[in-house]
Design an enzyme around this catalytic site. Structure first.
Site, mmCIF file in Angstrom:
data_model
loop_
_atom_site.group_PDB
_atom_site.id
_atom_site.type_symbol
_atom_site.label_atom_id
_atom_site.label_comp_id
_atom_site.label_asym_id
_atom_site.label_seq_id
_atom_site.Cartn_x
_atom_site.Cartn_y
_atom_site.Cartn_z
ATOM 1 N N ASN A 22 7.836 -9.547 -17.597
ATOM 2 C CA ASN A 22 8.898 -9.976 -16.702
ATOM 3 C C ASN A 22 8.587 -11.360 -16.157
ATOM 4 O OD1 ASN A 22 11.313 -9.284 -14.861
ATOM 5 N ND2 ASN A 22 9.768 -10.004 -13.425
ATOM 6 N N GLU A 23 9.423 -12.336 -16.524
ATOM 7 C CA GLU A 23 9.375 -13.679 -15.961
ATOM 8 C C GLU A 23 8.050 -14.404 -16.127
ATOM 9 O OE1 GLU A 23 12.783 -12.942 -12.527
ATOM 10 O OE2 GLU A 23 10.715 -13.348 -11.906
ATOM 11 N N ASN A 77 16.917 -12.836 -16.425
ATOM 12 C CA ASN A 77 16.984 -12.701 -14.970
ATOM 13 C C ASN A 77 17.606 -13.971 -14.412
ATOM 14 O OD1 ASN A 77 15.648 -10.296 -15.288
ATOM 15 N ND2 ASN A 77 13.812 -10.897 -14.153
ATOM 16 N N ARG A 83 15.747 0.443 -15.224
ATOM 17 C CA ARG A 83 14.668 -0.442 -15.619
ATOM 18 C C ARG A 83 13.579 -0.376 -14.547
ATOM 19 N NH1 ARG A 83 13.903 -6.738 -14.781
ATOM 20 N NH2 ARG A 83 11.885 -6.874 -15.797
ATOM 21 N N GLU A 128 18.091 -8.736 -14.485
ATOM 22 C CA GLU A 128 18.092 -8.816 -13.015
ATOM 23 C C GLU A 128 19.183 -9.769 -12.568
ATOM 24 O OE1 GLU A 128 14.464 -9.766 -10.942
ATOM 25 O OE2 GLU A 128 13.261 -8.469 -12.225
ATOM 26 N N ASP A 137 0.819 -1.212 0.000
ATOM 27 C CA ASP A 137 0.000 0.000 0.000
ATOM 28 C C ASP A 137 0.855 1.266 0.000
ATOM 29 O OD1 ASP A 137 -2.118 -1.719 0.137
ATOM 30 O OD2 ASP A 137 -2.908 -0.986 2.044
ATOM 31 N N TYR A 184 19.679 -15.588 -10.811
ATOM 32 C CA TYR A 184 20.115 -15.413 -9.439
ATOM 33 C C TYR A 184 20.930 -16.587 -8.912
ATOM 34 C CZ TYR A 184 16.878 -11.447 -9.063
ATOM 35 O OH TYR A 184 16.236 -10.237 -9.245
ATOM 36 N N HIS A 197 4.909 -6.307 -14.805
ATOM 37 C CA HIS A 197 5.713 -6.967 -13.782
ATOM 38 C C HIS A 197 4.776 -7.463 -12.677
ATOM 39 C CE1 HIS A 197 9.986 -7.157 -11.982
ATOM 40 N NE2 HIS A 197 9.195 -7.901 -11.205
#
Length: 518
Positions: free
Chosen positions: A184-185, A328, A95, A398, A70, A330, A140
């Site tokens: 995105n993804e 992306n 981005r 990412e 919020d 990780y 996204h």
């Protein structure tokens, strides 16, 4: 023993070379954020409700700390401050994502919210004035709730509704924005949103919902790409791509053909699921995926495959529909064939793949249960993409590291960036992979989806206990700034005001806790 010595010698040579290499002169660095994670102002400025608003308000028990976005980082009110952070970093691009509900409150293009357009216009104009390129992600994860009411992404109608949204974005921002990402993804949107319930809208239609969703997304992406080249490219001269996430999947036993097949099967049916239709020479889903899902579906009593089929026209429309490959990445995993007793007795993507993938116990852990540190996996993945998809331009959209304490002296994040960027250097100079940009996740600590505020990825600390949400640069921000400035990785660089990292005892120190936890 001799072979081990050879391998260690080669590894040492690679490390030495990586320290000598520099990023190409035209290589670009940036940082990334997502609208729901940072903007706040969830019901201000004419914005409509999205699926994360609905889920966090009505099912807060699904969020680890019961929180929501919020207010998040209050970036809706802090455009000037955030652009100054970016300018101080010296990044080439930023981005960020557009909140669909902030532009089209009902999700449909019949009602356009001028306040939302004004907000993003101000951000774009300030970035350009600071000589920072705006790099926009259209979607996204924050689908307008009214579109979820008609079924969300598994509903094929959403492909054309998304194209209407993309048309509005091209029209109002395309005169200044030259870099676009449609989605995105897709795996996170679809498999976790409509199959395993780890993302909003948190549905559990395993083996069906994820496949239907991804099918719609790929068609939507292809159509949005073709629309740009049909109506806007000649005048705007921009580029459109997509971002697809994946780890690197490697055989648990390199001598085992079964493990080799399990690893390849996993990357084909996770990453190739979305990348193959766009970047392969033939288009369409990977053949191994079509074959396996069909066979499994028939075994389960379905009259046809649970995986939808593209028409010939759709295959042609989607194939080649990206000017770059957004990646992306990780972490990585080892894979082996799943034991029979572990096979799920219900339809699922997991059961379709039939592989068990896991992190090595020797890898460094992070603040996220799924993220362990194996830098070499990124280089292996870049080589895999080069070999499978004819060396496309890759933009790493990412890459980042999480912790839970939010320490300003974030040595573990510094280690992550240095070590992963070393692998990017080797991929560029040794393997000749066409990597042109690198994007660190994230500009600041933010709402980390179902983990709430319990995990932090930011290179700037955000104090969520303060109503003003002040930002403070961590050590990693200064280290990245130095890399951007010098085009080199300097392991000996320690910014003023920060204690040095104990590299010799890496991974043994306790996390620092001087910053307030949420």
């Amino acid at each position: 023993m001799k072979s081990l010595i050879v391998i260690l010698t080669l590894l040492y040579a690679c490390v030495v070379k990586a320290q000598e290499y520099e990023f190409p002169e035209d290589f670009q660095f940036g940082v990334a954020t997502a609208s729901y994670q940072i903007e706040g102002a969830w019901d201000h400025g004419g914005k409509g409700e999205n699926i994360w608003d609905r889920m966090t308000h009505e099912r807060s028990y699904l969020i680890e700390d019961g929180s929501n976005g919020d207010h998040a980082c209050l970036s809706y009110y802090k455009t000037e401050e955030d652009v100054q952070l970016l300018k101080d970093l010296g990044v080439h691009f930023y981005r960020f994502s557009i909140s669909w509900s902030r532009i089209l409150p009902t999700g449909h293009a019949n009602k356009i919210n001028q306040e939302g357009i004004d907000y993003y216009n101000d951000l774009i104009d300030r970035l350009i004035a600071a000589e920072i390129t705006p790099f926009i992600t259209m979607f996204h994860w924050d689908l307008p709730q009214p579109l979820q009411e008609i079924g969300g992404w598994p509903n094929a109608l959403l492909a054309d509704i998304f194209v209407d949204y993309a048309d509005v974005l091209y029209k109002v921002f395309g005169d200044r924005v030259k870099d676009w990402i449609t989605f995105n993804e897709p795996a996170q949107i679809c498999e976790q949103g409509y199959a395993t319930a780890d993302k909003a809208p948190a549905y559990t239609q395993e083996g069906i919902g994820g496949y239907l969703c991804a099918h719609t997304l790929l068609i939507a992406h292809g159509k949005a790409y073709r629309l740009y080249y049909q109506d806007y490219h000649e005048e705007q001269q921009g580029r459109v791509g997509i971002t697809i996430d994946t780890g690197m999947y490697m055989p648990a036993d390199e001598e085992s053909p079964d493990d080799e097949e399990a690893a390849e099967r996993t990357i084909q049916m996770y990453y190739g699921w979305h990348a193959h239709p766009i970047f392969s020479a033939d288009g369409d889903y990977p053949q191994i995926m079509k074959d396996r899902v069909l066979a499994k579906s028939l075994e389960e009593g379905f009259p046809k495959s649970r995986l939808p089929s593209f028409t010939d026209a759709e295959i042609a429309m989607i194939r080649g529909s990206s000017d770059f490959l957004g990646l992306n990445h990780y972490t990585s995993s080892y894979c082996t064939t799943i034991p029979d007793e572990w096979v799920l007795q219900r339809p699922s993507n997991y059961a379709d793949i039939e592989a068990w993938c896991y992190a090595s116990p020797d890898w460094e852990t992070s603040g996220s249960s799924w993220l362990t540190v194996y830098p070499e996996g990124l280089r292996k993945l870049l080589i895999w993409i080069k070999e499978r998809y004819n060396n496309p331009e890759i933009i790493i959209t990412e890459n980042g590291f999480s912790d839970k304490d939010g320490s300003l002296n974030d040595c573990r994040r510094v280690n992550y960036f240095n070590s992963y960027l070393e692998q990017v250097l080797l991929a560029i100079h040794v393997d000749k992979v066409n990597v042109t940009r690198y994007t660190a996740w994230s500009l600041m600590d933010n709402f980390e989806w179902r983990r709430g505020y319990t995990e932090r990825f930011g290179i700037h600390h955000v104090d969520f206990d303060d109503d003003e949400r002040p930002r403070t640069a961590k050590m990693s921000a200064y280290v990245l700034k130095n890399i951007i400035l010098t085009k080199k990785i300097n392991w000996d660089y320690t910014p003023g005001g920060f204690s040095e990292c104990d590299w010799d005892n890496w991974g043994t120190e306790e996390p620092e806790e001087e910053i307030n936890e949420v």
